[in-house]
Motif scaffolding. Sequence first.
Motif, PDB file in Angstrom:
ATOM      1  N   SER A  31       0.933  -1.158   0.142  1.00 24.68           N
ATOM      2  CA  SER A  31      -0.029   0.076   0.128  1.00 24.68           C
ATOM      3  C   SER A  31       1.035   1.343  -0.154  1.00 24.68           C
ATOM      4  CB  SER A  31      -0.867   0.013   1.332  1.00 24.68           C
ATOM      5  OG  SER A  31      -1.676  -1.163   1.300  1.00 24.68           O
ATOM      6  N   LEU A  32       0.573   2.349  -0.810  1.00 30.22           N
ATOM      7  CA  LEU A  32       1.401   3.323  -0.701  1.00 30.22           C
ATOM      8  C   LEU A  32       0.601   4.605  -1.260  1.00 30.22           C
ATOM      9  CD1 LEU A  32       3.204   3.954  -3.993  1.00 30.22           C
ATOM     10  CD2 LEU A  32       1.704   2.247  -3.964  1.00 30.22           C
ATOM     11  N   VAL A  33       1.472   5.923  -0.920  1.00 24.82           N
ATOM     12  CA  VAL A  33       0.890   7.045  -1.130  1.00 24.82           C
ATOM     13  C   VAL A  33       1.586   7.939  -1.965  1.00 24.82           C
ATOM     14  CG1 VAL A  33       0.147   9.259  -0.209  1.00 24.82           C
ATOM     15  CG2 VAL A  33      -0.136   7.490   1.250  1.00 24.82           C
ATOM     16  N   VAL A  34       0.976   8.560  -3.248  1.00 21.61           N
ATOM     17  CA  VAL A  34       1.609   9.149  -4.273  1.00 21.61           C
ATOM     18  C   VAL A  34       1.164  10.377  -4.256  1.00 21.61           C
ATOM     19  CG1 VAL A  34       2.601   9.403  -6.478  1.00 21.61           C
ATOM     20  CG2 VAL A  34       2.048   7.063  -5.647  1.00 21.61           C
ATOM     21  N   THR A  35       2.109  11.620  -4.077  1.00 25.45           N
ATOM     22  CA  THR A  35       1.377  13.088  -4.173  1.00 25.45           C
ATOM     23  C   THR A  35       2.011  13.663  -5.639  1.00 25.45           C
ATOM     24  OG1 THR A  35       3.279  14.341  -3.261  1.00 25.45           O
ATOM     25  CG2 THR A  35       1.839  13.124  -1.748  1.00 25.45           C
ATOM     26  N   SER A  36       1.021  14.473  -5.873  1.00 32.99           N
ATOM     27  CA  SER A  36       1.406  15.412  -7.283  1.00 32.99           C
ATOM     28  C   SER A  36       2.899  16.502  -7.115  1.00 32.99           C
ATOM     29  CB  SER A  36       0.192  16.067  -7.601  1.00 32.99           C
ATOM     30  OG  SER A  36      -0.446  17.098  -6.697  1.00 32.99           O
ATOM     31  N   GLU A  37       3.022  16.498  -5.849  1.00 28.73           N
ATOM     32  CA  GLU A  37       4.126  17.112  -5.418  1.00 28.73           C
ATOM     33  C   GLU A  37       5.375  16.355  -5.546  1.00 28.73           C
ATOM     34  OE1 GLU A  37       3.730  18.721  -1.492  1.00 28.73           O
ATOM     35  OE2 GLU A  37       2.497  20.352  -2.204  1.00 28.73           O
ATOM     36  N   GLY A  38       5.423  15.160  -5.777  1.00 25.02           N
ATOM     37  CA  GLY A  38       6.485  14.339  -5.879  1.00 25.02           C
ATOM     38  C   GLY A  38       6.959  13.304  -4.891  1.00 25.02           C
TER      39      GLY A  38
END
Length: 126
Positions: A31-38
Motif C-alpha cells: 500500500s502506498l501514497v503518491v502525491t502530485s508534489e513528487g
Amino acid sequence: MKLHADQPDTLAITAYGEGWVAVNGQRHTGSLVVTSEGQVMAWEVQQFDHLTAEHFEQLARVTKEPPELVVFGSGSRLRFVRPALQQGLMTRRIGVETMDTAAACRTYNILAGEGRRVVLALLMDI
C-alpha cells in the motif's frame, strides 16, 4: 496496462496490475501514497478492514499545502469506507473519491497532469 504521462515532470502511475503499481517505472507491491508534489511513501495499512480515521488523517498532512482531492484506490474491487473514517478530510474541505485501484491510477494521472494538488492512496490488499 501501460500508461503514459502527459506532463513528465510529475510522478505518474506508469503501469499497474493485480497487487502492484509502477510509479515512474518503479514497481511497488505494498500500500502506498503518491502525491502530485513528487512524494512516494509507504502507507501503513495492509487490509481494508484495518483502515482507521488516522490513516485518512495522514493524507491531509503529506503535502506542503492541503490537497484539493484524495483519490482512494480500494484494491481490485470497489469498496467504500465508513464516512466517519474520512470525516477529518471532509472537515478540511478536502474531497475524497473512492474507486478501484485501476480507476484510481488513471484518475490520479489525469489530475496530476493538469497540475492539481492531488494525493493518491492505494490499498494493496489482494
